[in-house]
Design a protein around this motif. Structure first.
Motif, short mmCIF file in Angstrom:
data_model
loop_
_atom_site.label_atom_id
_atom_site.label_comp_id
_atom_site.label_asym_id
_atom_site.label_seq_id
_atom_site.Cartn_x
_atom_site.Cartn_y
_atom_site.Cartn_z
N LEU A 190 6.41 -7.50 1.99
CA LEU A 190 5.75 -8.88 3.29
C LEU A 190 6.37 -9.54 2.99
O LEU A 190 6.47 -10.39 4.52
CB LEU A 190 4.15 -8.79 3.32
N LEU A 191 7.06 -9.63 2.35
CA LEU A 191 8.35 -10.66 2.34
C LEU A 191 9.43 -11.35 2.91
O LEU A 191 9.50 -12.47 3.87
CB LEU A 191 8.71 -10.73 0.88
N ALA A 238 11.30 -13.98 7.84
CA ALA A 238 11.48 -14.53 9.06
C ALA A 238 10.31 -15.62 10.18
O ALA A 238 11.50 -15.47 11.10
CB ALA A 238 12.22 -13.54 9.90
N GLY A 239 9.49 -15.87 9.51
CA GLY A 239 8.57 -16.42 10.73
C GLY A 239 7.78 -15.51 11.24
O GLY A 239 7.49 -16.06 12.13
N LEU A 240 7.62 -14.19 10.76
CA LEU A 240 7.35 -13.28 11.98
C LEU A 240 6.02 -13.19 11.12
O LEU A 240 5.25 -11.56 11.67
CB LEU A 240 7.96 -11.61 12.18
N VAL A 241 5.72 -13.26 10.10
CA VAL A 241 3.91 -12.23 9.81
C VAL A 241 3.19 -12.93 10.03
O VAL A 241 3.12 -13.33 10.75
CB VAL A 241 4.50 -12.90 7.61
N GLU A 242 1.56 -11.55 9.88
CA GLU A 242 0.47 -12.12 10.72
C GLU A 242 -0.69 -12.95 8.99
O GLU A 242 -0.20 -12.29 8.42
CB GLU A 242 0.13 -10.80 11.19
N ARG A 243 -1.51 -13.02 9.49
CA ARG A 243 -2.13 -13.76 9.10
C ARG A 243 -2.95 -12.23 8.06
O ARG A 243 -3.02 -12.75 7.27
CB ARG A 243 -3.77 -13.52 9.74
N SER A 244 -3.50 -10.85 8.49
CA SER A 244 -3.63 -9.84 8.15
C SER A 244 -2.90 -9.80 6.71
O SER A 244 -2.73 -9.49 5.42
CB SER A 244 -3.86 -8.53 8.69
N PRO A 273 3.78 -2.98 10.94
CA PRO A 273 2.27 -2.25 10.12
C PRO A 273 3.51 -0.80 9.30
O PRO A 273 2.87 -0.66 8.51
CB PRO A 273 3.08 -0.67 11.97
N ILE A 274 4.95 -0.02 9.68
CA ILE A 274 5.56 0.13 8.03
C ILE A 274 5.39 0.06 6.69
O ILE A 274 4.88 -0.43 6.32
CB ILE A 274 6.95 0.71 8.82
N ALA A 275 6.06 -2.06 7.47
CA ALA A 275 6.09 -2.77 5.83
C ALA A 275 4.57 -2.95 5.44
O ALA A 275 4.37 -3.25 3.83
CB ALA A 275 6.76 -3.67 6.09
N ARG A 276 3.40 -3.35 6.58
CA ARG A 276 2.42 -3.24 5.92
C ARG A 276 1.35 -1.96 4.65
O ARG A 276 0.84 -2.17 4.32
CB ARG A 276 1.43 -3.31 6.65
N LEU A 277 2.02 -0.95 5.72
CA LEU A 277 1.68 0.75 5.01
C LEU A 277 2.27 0.78 3.58
O LEU A 277 2.19 0.79 2.56
CB LEU A 277 1.74 1.76 5.55
N LEU A 278 3.44 0.46 3.42
CA LEU A 278 4.42 -0.17 2.23
C LEU A 278 3.53 -0.75 1.03
O LEU A 278 3.69 0.03 0.01
CB LEU A 278 5.60 0.22 2.79
N ALA A 279 3.35 -1.94 1.88
CA ALA A 279 2.29 -2.80 0.86
C ALA A 279 0.73 -2.02 0.28
O ALA A 279 0.91 -2.47 -1.16
CB ALA A 279 1.96 -4.35 1.45
N VAL A 280 0.32 -1.37 1.16
CA VAL A 280 -0.85 -1.11 0.71
C VAL A 280 -0.77 0.00 -0.26
O VAL A 280 -1.62 0.23 -1.04
CB VAL A 280 -1.61 -0.72 1.65
N ALA A 281 0.78 0.63 0.64
CA ALA A 281 1.01 2.21 -0.47
C ALA A 281 1.04 1.79 -2.32
O ALA A 281 0.19 1.94 -3.09
CB ALA A 281 1.88 2.88 0.25
N GLY A 282 2.17 0.06 -2.43
CA GLY A 282 2.47 -0.69 -3.61
C GLY A 282 1.38 -0.86 -4.11
O GLY A 282 0.97 -0.68 -5.59
#
Length: 554
Positions: free
Chosen positions: A254-255, A260-266, A11-20
């Motif tokens: 998000l990369l 690491a193979g842990l990414v989700e569809r969203s 969630p933190i990575a996703r939040l930072l990506a959206v912020a960017g």
């Protein structure tokens, strides 16, 4: 604990990506809006290049094909004795640049040198002469050279090439790891390749920003000043590159889980949005944003670039990793899917490239008469060759022999990569080359047929310049001056042309005032002959005068 740590980081990575992404959107909203243009060229001047005028003008007017911006200190008028004849700063009004000069200038030949920036951020430079009274030995401009160092121009092309390479090295591993990578194989190699691509792309973007300073203002690679960098960052070119850096920073968060193979569809959806937005920054900083149909050009250029990145990035992954590490069963599942991806990417390249060529080349003749057109032909020839190799690879996949003959497939893929690497080089040169649709418009710097005269009336003197004084479309400029050779403001202009010998009655000429004393218009002369040009200029509510001249049209 490790799973919980990953769950927290996502969630933190996703939040930072959206912020960017939000920061990028804000940057786009506050970025300065630039007028549409591409590689502007000087289409007319007053006085006309190589013309001999009876009186020294009070100003030199440069009219470009598109809107231009100022480069400080790079427009100069040199008197016959080598001194500066220009007085004060030139004024920029869209396509028109007005340079005030000494109206009491000496007789002889004057040199006008200029360097401006077109709206697609490419510099436009040149020089021409005009003479007062009679020609003399042309003076020499002893000021700073207005041209950029050739090393800078080549460095810009290298930086752009590096950006293209970084893009495909980033896109290829990202797509393959997200959709095609076998679970049993380690992901470290493709991950390193993707990070290398991201780094190369970021370095290329920063290099383009820094090189843009000497590229537009003139000078060597290290002639980067704070003022020049501020001007670049405040332009649409700078805004597009800053947005690209912001998008890359957002994507980086998000990369890491994807590698690491842990990414989700969203996460993949957000990455797709970031990638699409990043692709648009290339056309927004170049020719497409300034084409006659900018909305179409920006979209097709982004599609063209995206198709290239998917195709070539996938080929790199095939050649370096999949064809050497995957077993026959895995290749049997992967190659048919990749073949469909490649077919879609190539189709997008062909369609977008065709639309681009129609817009930027404009005419079949320009394909062979301009550098831009010849580069396009070279790119088409190489593309046809790589399509032939790709067709061979696709046949291997269709016959289901590719998985069992990875060596043949690998050779074909390496051949595709070698040819498309050259195509990328041509693309890097193309984006720095004047588009064919404007390359032939630079007529002001070379002497040719034109008509020029000065007429007198009780209220004003009128300088008339008509180019090219031939049958068909012509451009006319009117300049009104007072009796002491200063600009005379005109309230209203009217003009007609007629050819009594052929029974052609007076035709109204639509005129567009450019400055207080300068108006321009387009005249279509359907036949050769001695045409009568009649001009009425109203200088106040009650004062107006009409002058007439005969214009020989061939």
């Amino acid at each position: 604990m490790a799973g919980m740590s990953v769950a927290i980081r996502r969630p933190i990575a996703r939040l930072l990506a959206v912020a960017g992404l939000l920061v990028t959107v804000v940057a786009l909203l506050i970025a300065p809006a630039g007028p549409a243009s591409a590689h502007a060229v000087l289409v007319s001047s007053s006085p006309i290049a190589s013309a001999v005028v009876s009186n020294a003008p009070a100003e030199v007017v440069l009219t470009f094909s598109e809107s231009v911006r100022k480069v400080s200190g790079k427009i100069r008028v040199i008197a016959p004795d080598g001194s500066r004849a220009d007085r004060g700063e030139p004024t920029f009004e869209g396509t028109v640049v007005t340079v005030p000069v000494d109206p009491a200038g000496a007789r002889g030949t004057y040199l006008v040198s200029y360097r401006v920036i077109s709206s697609d951020s490419h510099p436009v430079s040149g020089a021409f002469t005009y003479s007062v009274g009679a020609p003399s030995t042309p003076p020499v401009d002893s000021g700073d050279d207005s041209r950029a160092d050739p090393v800078v121009g080549n460095a810009v092309k290298v930086a752009k090439y590096a950006g293209y390479a970084g893009l495909l090295l980033l896109v290829g591993p990202t797509l393959v790891l997200a959709a095609l990578w076998p679970r049993r194989l380690p992901r470290r190699g493709p991950a390193r390749l993707a990070w290398a691509g991201l780094g190369l792309l970021a370095v290329s973007t920063v290099a383009n920003l820094l090189l843009q300073v000497p590229y537009t203002a003139g000078g060597g690679v290290f002639d980067v000043t704070g003022e020049g960098l501020s001007d670049v960052l405040g332009s649409s070119f700078g805004a597009a590159h800053l947005v690209r850096l912001g998008l890359l920073a957002a994507a980086a968060f998000l990369l890491r889980p994807l590698m690491a193979g842990l990414v989700e569809r969203s996460d993949l959806v957000i990455l797709g949005v970031l990638g699409a937005a990043a692709l648009v920054t290339w056309p927004l900083a170049g020719h497409p944003a300034a084409s006659p149909a900018p909305a179409v050009s920006v979209v097709v250029d982004a599609v063209h670039l995206g198709g290239m990145a998917v195709w070539m990035g996938g080929l790199v992954m095939l050649a370096v990793f999949l064809l050497t590490r995957a077993d026959e069963r895995e290749l049997g599942a992967i190659l048919p899917i990749w073949s469909r991806w490649a077919a879609l990417a190539v189709s997008a390249l062909l369609l977008a490239g065709t639309v681009q060529a129609l817009i930027e080349v404009a005419t079949p003749r320009a394909l062979v008469d301009t550098t831009y057109g010849r580069l396009v032909l070279g790119k088409i020839g190489l593309f046809a060759l790589v399509i032939a190799v790709a067709a061979y690879s696709r046949q291997l996949v269709r016959r289901r022999t590719a998985a069992g003959r990875p060596t043949s497939m690998r050779r074909a893929v390496w051949a595709e990569l070698a040819i498309t690497a050259v195509v990328l080089g041509l693309s890097a040169v193309l984006v720095q080359t004047t588009p064919a649709r404007t390359a032939g418009a630079d007529v002001a710097g070379a002497p040719g047929r034109f008509f020029s005269t000065t007429l007198s009336s009780p209220n004003y003197d009128l300088q008339i310049e008509l180019d090219p004084a031939e049958r068909g479309n012509n451009t006319v400029h009117f300049y009104a001056y007072t009796k002491d050779n200063r600009p005379q403001p005109v309230v209203e202009w009217r003009a007609t042309v007629a050819l009594p010998a052929a029974g052609i009655e007076p035709i109204q000429v639509p005129l567009l005032p450019l400055t207080d004393n300068h108006a321009t218009g387009e005249i279509n002369f359907p036949a050769a002959g001695e045409w009568q040009l009649r001009i009425t200029a109203r200088t106040s509510d009650i004062d107006q005068a009409t002058v007439t001249t005969t214009v020989p049209i061939r």
